[in-house]
Design a protein around this motif. Sequence first.
Motif, PDB file in Angstrom:
ATOM      1  N   ASN A   1      56.928  26.595 -15.252  1.00 20.65           N
ATOM      2  CA  ASN A   1      56.905  25.961 -16.570  1.00 20.65           C
ATOM      3  C   ASN A   1      55.961  26.631 -17.560  1.00 20.65           C
ATOM      4  OD1 ASN A   1      54.598  25.176 -15.262  1.00 20.65           O
ATOM      5  ND2 ASN A   1      54.896  22.978 -15.526  1.00 20.65           N
ATOM      6  N   ASN A   2      55.500  27.845 -17.256  1.00 20.66           N
ATOM      7  CA  ASN A   2      54.623  28.557 -18.189  1.00 20.66           C
ATOM      8  C   ASN A   2      55.311  28.873 -19.513  1.00 20.66           C
ATOM      9  OD1 ASN A   2      52.434  28.529 -16.489  1.00 20.66           O
ATOM     10  ND2 ASN A   2      52.553  30.689 -15.917  1.00 20.66           N
ATOM     11  N   TRP A   3      56.644  28.864 -19.548  1.00 16.57           N
ATOM     12  CA  TRP A   3      57.371  29.156 -20.776  1.00 16.57           C
ATOM     13  C   TRP A   3      57.005  28.186 -21.893  1.00 16.57           C
ATOM     14  CZ3 TRP A   3      60.478  25.469 -23.011  1.00 16.57           C
ATOM     15  CH2 TRP A   3      60.845  24.382 -22.210  1.00 16.57           C
ATOM     16  N   ARG A   4      56.521  27.017 -21.524  1.00 16.95           N
ATOM     17  CA  ARG A   4      56.164  26.019 -22.526  1.00 16.95           C
ATOM     18  C   ARG A   4      54.995  26.458 -23.402  1.00 16.95           C
ATOM     19  NH1 ARG A   4      56.351  20.736 -18.501  1.00 16.95           N
ATOM     20  NH2 ARG A   4      58.590  20.849 -17.987  1.00 16.95           N
ATOM     21  N   TRP A   5      54.271  27.478 -22.942  1.00 14.50           N
ATOM     22  CA  TRP A   5      53.130  27.986 -23.700  1.00 14.50           C
ATOM     23  C   TRP A   5      53.522  29.073 -24.696  1.00 14.50           C
ATOM     24  CZ3 TRP A   5      48.062  26.238 -23.447  1.00 14.50           C
ATOM     25  CH2 TRP A   5      47.825  25.241 -22.492  1.00 14.50           C
ATOM     26  N   GLY A   6      54.799  29.373 -24.798  1.00 14.58           N
ATOM     27  CA  GLY A   6      55.248  30.311 -25.809  1.00 14.58           C
ATOM     28  C   GLY A   6      55.377  31.739 -25.319  1.00 14.58           C
ATOM     29  N   ALA A   7      55.785  32.623 -26.230  1.00 20.75           N
ATOM     30  CA  ALA A   7      56.127  34.002 -25.893  1.00 20.75           C
ATOM     31  C   ALA A   7      54.992  34.805 -25.255  1.00 20.75           C
ATOM     32  CB  ALA A   7      56.644  34.725 -27.138  1.00 20.75           C
ATOM     33  N   PRO A   8      53.720  34.629 -25.641  1.00 19.20           N
ATOM     34  CA  PRO A   8      52.669  35.399 -24.961  1.00 19.20           C
ATOM     35  C   PRO A   8      52.595  35.126 -23.468  1.00 19.20           C
ATOM     36  CG  PRO A   8      51.850  34.515 -27.027  1.00 19.20           C
ATOM     37  CD  PRO A   8      53.193  33.866 -26.782  1.00 19.20           C
ATOM     38  N   SER A   9      52.916  33.874 -23.065  1.00 15.22           N
ATOM     39  CA  SER A   9      52.873  33.520 -21.645  1.00 15.22           C
ATOM     40  C   SER A   9      54.163  33.893 -20.935  1.00 15.22           C
ATOM     41  CB  SER A   9      52.609  32.020 -21.487  1.00 15.22           C
ATOM     42  OG  SER A   9      51.304  31.693 -21.906  1.00 15.22           O
ATOM     43  N   VAL A  10      55.299  33.531 -21.505  1.00 17.11           N
ATOM     44  CA  VAL A  10      56.605  33.944 -20.988  1.00 17.11           C
ATOM     45  C   VAL A  10      57.408  34.435 -22.187  1.00 17.11           C
ATOM     46  CG1 VAL A  10      58.689  33.290 -19.737  1.00 17.11           C
ATOM     47  CG2 VAL A  10      56.497  32.252 -19.116  1.00 17.11           C
ATOM     48  N   PRO A  11      57.597  35.742 -22.295  1.00 16.31           N
ATOM     49  CA  PRO A  11      58.085  36.350 -23.551  1.00 16.31           C
ATOM     50  C   PRO A  11      59.588  36.234 -23.793  1.00 16.31           C
ATOM     51  CG  PRO A  11      57.587  38.055 -21.941  1.00 16.31           C
ATOM     52  CD  PRO A  11      57.146  36.765 -21.326  1.00 16.31           C
ATOM     53  N   TRP A  12      60.054  35.006 -23.970  1.00 15.81           N
ATOM     54  CA  TRP A  12      61.426  34.774 -24.401  1.00 15.81           C
ATOM     55  C   TRP A  12      61.524  34.998 -25.908  1.00 15.81           C
ATOM     56  CZ3 TRP A  12      65.539  34.578 -21.505  1.00 15.81           C
ATOM     57  CH2 TRP A  12      65.523  34.022 -20.219  1.00 15.81           C
ATOM     58  N   HIS A  13      62.636  35.580 -26.349  1.00 14.47           N
ATOM     59  CA  HIS A  13      62.876  35.794 -27.773  1.00 14.47           C
ATOM     60  C   HIS A  13      64.324  35.443 -28.076  1.00 14.47           C
ATOM     61  CE1 HIS A  13      59.050  37.996 -28.422  1.00 14.47           C
ATOM     62  NE2 HIS A  13      59.242  38.335 -27.163  1.00 14.47           N
ATOM     63  N   LYS A  14      64.497  34.564 -29.088  1.00 13.91           N
ATOM     64  CA  LYS A  14      65.841  34.163 -29.477  1.00 13.91           C
ATOM     65  C   LYS A  14      66.462  35.210 -30.387  1.00 13.91           C
ATOM     66  CE  LYS A  14      68.479  30.128 -30.996  1.00 13.91           C
ATOM     67  NZ  LYS A  14      68.402  28.716 -31.423  1.00 13.91           N
ATOM     68  N   GLN A  15      67.719  35.564 -30.126  1.00 13.11           N
ATOM     69  CA  GLN A  15      68.432  36.577 -30.899  1.00 13.11           C
ATOM     70  C   GLN A  15      69.260  35.915 -32.009  1.00 13.11           C
ATOM     71  OE1 GLN A  15      67.630  39.920 -29.919  1.00 13.11           O
ATOM     72  NE2 GLN A  15      66.208  38.496 -28.913  1.00 13.11           N
ATOM     73  N   PRO A  16      69.608  36.679 -33.044  1.00 14.19           N
ATOM     74  CA  PRO A  16      70.374  36.114 -34.165  1.00 14.19           C
ATOM     75  C   PRO A  16      71.684  35.446 -33.757  1.00 14.19           C
ATOM     76  CG  PRO A  16      69.484  38.255 -34.764  1.00 14.19           C
ATOM     77  CD  PRO A  16      69.209  38.074 -33.305  1.00 14.19           C
ATOM     78  N   ASP A  17      72.286  35.931 -32.670  1.00 11.30           N
ATOM     79  CA  ASP A  17      73.566  35.353 -32.238  1.00 11.30           C
ATOM     80  C   ASP A  17      73.398  34.146 -31.327  1.00 11.30           C
ATOM     81  OD1 ASP A  17      72.653  36.503 -29.919  1.00 11.30           O
ATOM     82  OD2 ASP A  17      74.405  37.794 -29.592  1.00 11.30           O
ATOM     83  N   GLY A  18      72.155  33.693 -31.119  1.00  7.99           N
ATOM     84  CA  GLY A  18      71.897  32.528 -30.284  1.00  7.99           C
ATOM     85  C   GLY A  18      71.610  32.845 -28.829  1.00  7.99           C
ATOM     86  N   SER A  19      71.824  34.081 -28.430  1.00  8.52           N
ATOM     87  CA  SER A  19      71.495  34.488 -27.062  1.00  8.52           C
ATOM     88  C   SER A  19      69.982  34.672 -26.936  1.00  8.52           C
ATOM     89  CB  SER A  19      72.214  35.785 -26.699  1.00  8.52           C
ATOM     90  OG  SER A  19      71.736  36.860 -27.490  1.00  8.52           O
ATOM     91  N   MET A  20      69.505  34.879 -25.708  1.00  6.07           N
ATOM     92  CA  MET A  20      68.080  35.016 -25.455  1.00  6.07           C
ATOM     93  C   MET A  20      67.774  36.358 -24.812  1.00  6.07           C
ATOM     94  SD  MET A  20      66.776  32.148 -26.574  1.00  6.07           S
ATOM     95  CE  MET A  20      65.131  32.108 -25.840  1.00  6.07           C
ATOM     96  N   LYS A  21      66.580  36.836 -25.084  1.00  5.27           N
ATOM     97  CA  LYS A  21      66.119  38.082 -24.478  1.00  5.27           C
ATOM     98  C   LYS A  21      64.729  37.840 -23.892  1.00  5.27           C
ATOM     99  CE  LYS A  21      66.869  41.985 -26.552  1.00  5.27           C
ATOM    100  NZ  LYS A  21      66.800  43.099 -27.547  1.00  5.27           N
ATOM    101  N   LEU A  22      64.558  38.227 -22.647  1.00  4.03           N
ATOM    102  CA  LEU A  22      63.260  38.133 -21.983  1.00  4.03           C
ATOM    103  C   LEU A  22      62.666  39.528 -21.928  1.00  4.03           C
ATOM    104  CD1 LEU A  22      61.267  36.229 -20.541  1.00  4.03           C
ATOM    105  CD2 LEU A  22      62.439  36.744 -18.396  1.00  4.03           C
ATOM    106  N   ARG A  23      61.522  39.714 -22.575  1.00  3.30           N
ATOM    107  CA  ARG A  23      60.911  41.042 -22.710  1.00  3.30           C
ATOM    108  C   ARG A  23      59.672  41.108 -21.821  1.00  3.30           C
ATOM    109  NH1 ARG A  23      59.237  42.758 -27.722  1.00  3.30           N
ATOM    110  NH2 ARG A  23      60.337  44.768 -27.597  1.00  3.30           N
ATOM    111  N   ILE A  24      59.788  41.812 -20.715  1.00  6.96           N
ATOM    112  CA  ILE A  24      58.743  41.844 -19.693  1.00  6.96           C
ATOM    113  C   ILE A  24      58.044  43.201 -19.669  1.00  6.96           C
ATOM    114  CG2 ILE A  24      58.279  41.746 -17.206  1.00  6.96           C
ATOM    115  CD1 ILE A  24      58.832  39.040 -18.339  1.00  6.96           C
ATOM    116  N   PRO A  25      56.696  43.220 -19.738  1.00  7.79           N
ATOM    117  CA  PRO A  25      55.951  44.479 -19.609  1.00  7.79           C
ATOM    118  C   PRO A  25      55.982  45.001 -18.180  1.00  7.79           C
ATOM    119  CG  PRO A  25      54.645  42.777 -20.692  1.00  7.79           C
ATOM    120  CD  PRO A  25      55.827  42.097 -20.072  1.00  7.79           C
ATOM    121  N   GLY A  26      55.797  46.306 -18.043  1.00  2.00           N
ATOM    122  CA  GLY A  26      55.776  46.939 -16.727  1.00  2.00           C
ATOM    123  C   GLY A  26      57.077  47.640 -16.440  1.00  2.00           C
ATOM    124  N   GLN A  27      57.018  48.611 -15.549  1.00  2.00           N
ATOM    125  CA  GLN A  27      58.193  49.428 -15.268  1.00  2.00           C
ATOM    126  C   GLN A  27      58.817  49.148 -13.901  1.00  2.00           C
ATOM    127  OE1 GLN A  27      59.432  51.202 -17.837  1.00  2.00           O
ATOM    128  NE2 GLN A  27      57.710  50.205 -18.875  1.00  2.00           N
TER     129      GLN A  27
END
Length: 347
Positions: free
Chosen positions: A170-196
């Motif tokens: 449930n860390n996503w409740r703390w916003g993008a710095p904690s769990v980096p979800w980003h909403k796209q213009p078409d309503g889909s979601m993108k999860l942007r994770i650091p590291g390779q």
Amino acid sequence: MSKTIVIIGATGNQGSSLACVFLQKPGFKVRGVTRDPAKPASQALKKQGVELVQGDVDDVESLKIALRGADIVFGNTAYSNESVKPGTQHKCYELELQQGKNVADAVATVADGLEMFIWSSLSAATKWSKGRYDKVYHFDSKAHVVDYINEQLPAVAQKMSILQMGLFVNNWRWGAPSVPWHKQPDGSMKLRIPGQGDTPVPFVVPDDAGHYVYALTQLPIGTNLLAFGGMVTWTEYVKLWTKATGVPAVLEKVTIEEHAKLVPGGFGEEMAHMYGYMVDFGYHGGDPSVTFTSDVSCHSMFQEHVESPADEVALQIKIDIPITTLEEYLAQEDWSPLLKGEAIDRT
């Protein structure tokens, strides 16, 4: 004869879960240590049957009194919320490390009569990444308490088992710095994770902490248990999330620097180092002393993983751990605040 388990931080995520679980176990008395026994959360525990005592992790003497007569002690500290402020990260590390040492010093005064000390820890990110990820302060602060105990308090070390809770679902409740979800213009979601890397991540429901701790009381002293309800890569997580929500989502790898910009001043960088560490080296860093929940649970819920725990004795013990799977959590969670971009619940 009943045993007394003393829970330091009884009103927190982990502590309240322990209280609920152990109150239902025959042969246990539950004592909760809290800074303020009069606050509503403390009184709610009292009504359930918890013996409340005042104790503060910043006050060793209060902890010594609270631990008298304990058979089992659960030690837990909370990383300061001040860490979101610019330039406070190392200060917060030092504060939590000292609080952990205070807990350990108090436990040392009752060690002779103690059956078990369970420390809620995380892996030593700087050590296991060989210095590559040296800003995961909220991991290192807890791990360095273990070092202190092993080096300075042998009587406590002999009674110590370790709980490592996986990444809170449930860390996503703390916003993008904690769990980096980003909403796209078409309503889909993108999860942007650091590291390779693409190392599987252990996900855990915080409310299940009590079940893991109860399992530790039945495992050999010295067990270092990594607790999780699902072990998947971020790619697999996104697929499971889409299946549960019906919302299309994709994973995108980003740099440490990109994530750090989400919260300038240090907190964003700390979160970026955490993600980089877990996907490049593993949430537990490859620590060979770690025992996986999947190796001691008789539940069939777990996926296979490549590592093996070092403790061969633990492997021979199978325990029914009634915990929440990642899939169950994803299906039950209310994702509407995330999808609507509403204010995050930080309570």
